[in-house]
Design a protein around this motif. Structure first.
Motif, short mmCIF file in Angstrom:
data_model
loop_
_atom_site.label_atom_id
_atom_site.label_comp_id
_atom_site.label_asym_id
_atom_site.label_seq_id
_atom_site.Cartn_x
_atom_site.Cartn_y
_atom_site.Cartn_z
N CYS A 115 3.69 0.37 1.28
CA CYS A 115 2.71 0.69 2.33
C CYS A 115 2.50 -0.51 3.23
O CYS A 115 2.49 -0.40 4.46
N ALA A 116 2.32 -1.69 2.61
CA ALA A 116 2.09 -2.91 3.40
C ALA A 116 3.30 -3.22 4.26
O ALA A 116 3.17 -3.60 5.44
N LEU A 117 4.51 -3.06 3.72
CA LEU A 117 5.73 -3.36 4.46
C LEU A 117 5.95 -2.39 5.62
O LEU A 117 6.53 -2.77 6.64
N SER A 118 5.48 -1.15 5.46
CA SER A 118 5.68 -0.14 6.51
C SER A 118 4.57 -0.17 7.56
O SER A 118 4.57 0.65 8.48
N GLY A 119 3.61 -1.09 7.42
CA GLY A 119 2.55 -1.22 8.42
C GLY A 119 1.28 -0.47 8.09
O GLY A 119 0.32 -0.51 8.87
N VAL A 120 1.21 0.20 6.95
CA VAL A 120 -0.01 0.89 6.51
C VAL A 120 -0.95 -0.15 5.92
O VAL A 120 -0.57 -0.92 5.03
N ARG A 121 -2.20 -0.19 6.39
CA ARG A 121 -3.15 -1.19 5.93
C ARG A 121 -3.61 -0.88 4.51
O ARG A 121 -3.93 0.27 4.18
N VAL A 122 -3.63 -1.90 3.67
CA VAL A 122 -4.05 -1.76 2.27
C VAL A 122 -5.34 -2.56 2.08
O VAL A 122 -5.40 -3.75 2.44
N PHE A 123 -6.36 -1.91 1.52
CA PHE A 123 -7.66 -2.54 1.33
C PHE A 123 -8.02 -2.53 -0.15
O PHE A 123 -7.67 -1.61 -0.89
#
Length: 424
Positions: A188-196
């Protein structure tokens, strides 16, 4: 137009650049066109150009202020649109008056009204697309986040993103997650999806910060900005002096009313714990019978219950309207308090809370205030469980110590004065 395309267009309508461009067209170009039409000389008059620049600056400052306040927990931009824009235009107007800059008395107020109308419409249209939507990774403390309001939660059953608009992915990053979920978070982080992290999102949505382990939130990372501390103290002092001068004619009649309503002095003095843990004497208008604090043990006497029989007739109105707090302007002038900050507790209560609650003393790292983040969210409390929640609000305020948070607290305080929220 497809629903996805329409949704994207509507969400872009709420973007700062589109709101600003639209406000310039509606708030400046439109009234100028109606007034001068094709008369180029009217468009280029010096007074006209001055007003155009001033209105453009006021609109931009207002929008930036709204974005800063709207990013805080529970703050909806539409609620504070008028006061923020009014403050922005007032600041620019004062600057023009002090600078003796001529301005158009038709265009400037027209820009104010039309800009507010445009921003309100765009916020209303785009508002429903601004509710955050989070995918929740199972494991650890992630499940409890779904009970927090003001967001849409999408619990995941397998490591795959749902086919819907997402604001990000939420996970308990301190938990020992299975390898497949660890890889999913990394993808997710590599694909640009923000992880919180769970704590990060919970803090942002609730306005509370829990300190459970010192290693998670070091005291250094929570220290308030030193420069703003100094600036705020200066603003506090000037504001308190001006308020005391303006309100002086009303303070004497209020004091006389208190004396006539019940025997005793008009002012109430109490030792409270303030900045850096030092005790100080707080001043308030007396709202209880004389020596009310002597009834029972010191800790119990310092608590105020709903419908407390010790409160006088005059005191009920003074408490509801917060007029009883006005003498604390003296404490601000003495450098003991601020307009905004954690409320100071009576000495016996503070000693009790320090024994029961970890890190309680840390709230004394900033000056106590007449109003605070906990007061506008929670109201008046004194039991340990409620005070723990209050402490979480205080920690959030200290971590996010800024003029924007102070501005939001001030606006909510005005609402509190009108509604009597949290008074006892």
């Amino acid at each position: 137009m497809s629903s996805a395309t329409r949704g994207s267009w509507v969400s872009h309508l709420g973007a700062l650049r589109y709101q600003y461009l639209g406000a310039l067209l509606v708030g400046i170009v439109l009234p100028v066109s109606l007034r001068w039409g094709g008369e180029v000389d009217g468009w280029l008059l010096p007074v006209q150009l001055n007003t155009t620049i001033a209105s453009s600056l006021a609109i931009l400052l207002g929008l930036l202020g709204l974005r800063q306040i709207g990013a805080l927990p529970g703050a909806r931009e539409s609620y504070y649109l008028v006061p923020v824009m009014l403050a922005s235009f007032a600041v620019v107007l004062v600057a023009m008056l002090f600078g003796r800059v001529e301005y158009n008395r038709y265009l400037f107020p027209s820009s104010f009204v039309l800009a507010i109308l445009w921003i309100f419409i765009t916020q209303s249209v785009a508002g429903r697309h601004r509710v955050p939507v989070f995918a929740v990774v199972p494991g650890g403390r992630a499940e409890r986040i779904t009970s927090v309001p003001d967001a849409v939660w999408k619990p995941l059953e397998r490591p795959q993103l749902p086919a819907t608009r997402l604001s990000g992915v939420v996970a308990d990053l301190t938990a020992d997650l299975p390898d497949e979920w660890e890889r999913f978070i990394a993808d997710c982080a590599l694909s640009g999806v923000r992880v919180f992290s769970v704590k990060q999102v919970q803090e942002a949505l609730t306005g509370r910060l829990e300190i459970e382990h010192l290693s998670e939130n070091t005291l250094g990372s929570l220290n308030p900005d030193a420069l703003y501390v100094k600036i705020k103290q200066g603003i506090d002092w000037i504001g308190a002096l001006a308020a005391l001068i303006l309100l002086a004619p009303a303070l004497l009649p209020i004091g006389l009313w208190i004396r006539l309503d019940s025997p005793g002095p008009a002012l109430f003095r109490q030792t409270r714990i303030g900045f850096r843990g030092k005790p100080f004497t707080v001043f308030k208008f007396r709202t209880m019978v004389v020596d009310a604090e002597l009834a029972g043990d010191a800790r119990t006497a310092a608590m105020t219950e709903h419908g407390d029989p010790r409160i006088t007739r005059a005191g009920r109105l003074l408490r509801r309207t917060r007029i009883d707090e006005l003498p604390q302007l003296i404490n601000i002038l003495r450098g003991e308090m601020s307009w905004i900050g954690p409320r100071p507790e009576a000495e016996p209560l503070s000693a009790w809370y320090e024994k029961e609650l970890p890190y309680y003393r840390y709230r004394h790292i900033v000056r106590p205030g007449i109003s605070g983040w906990a007061q506008v969210n929670q109201g008046h409390v004194h039991q340990v469980d409620d005070v723990l929640e209050k402490l979480h609000y205080d920690f959030y305020y200290i971590k996010n110590f800024s003029p924007w948070l102070d501005a939001l607290i001030l606006l909510r305080t005005l609402r509190t004065l009108a509604t009597g929220f949290g008074a006892k």
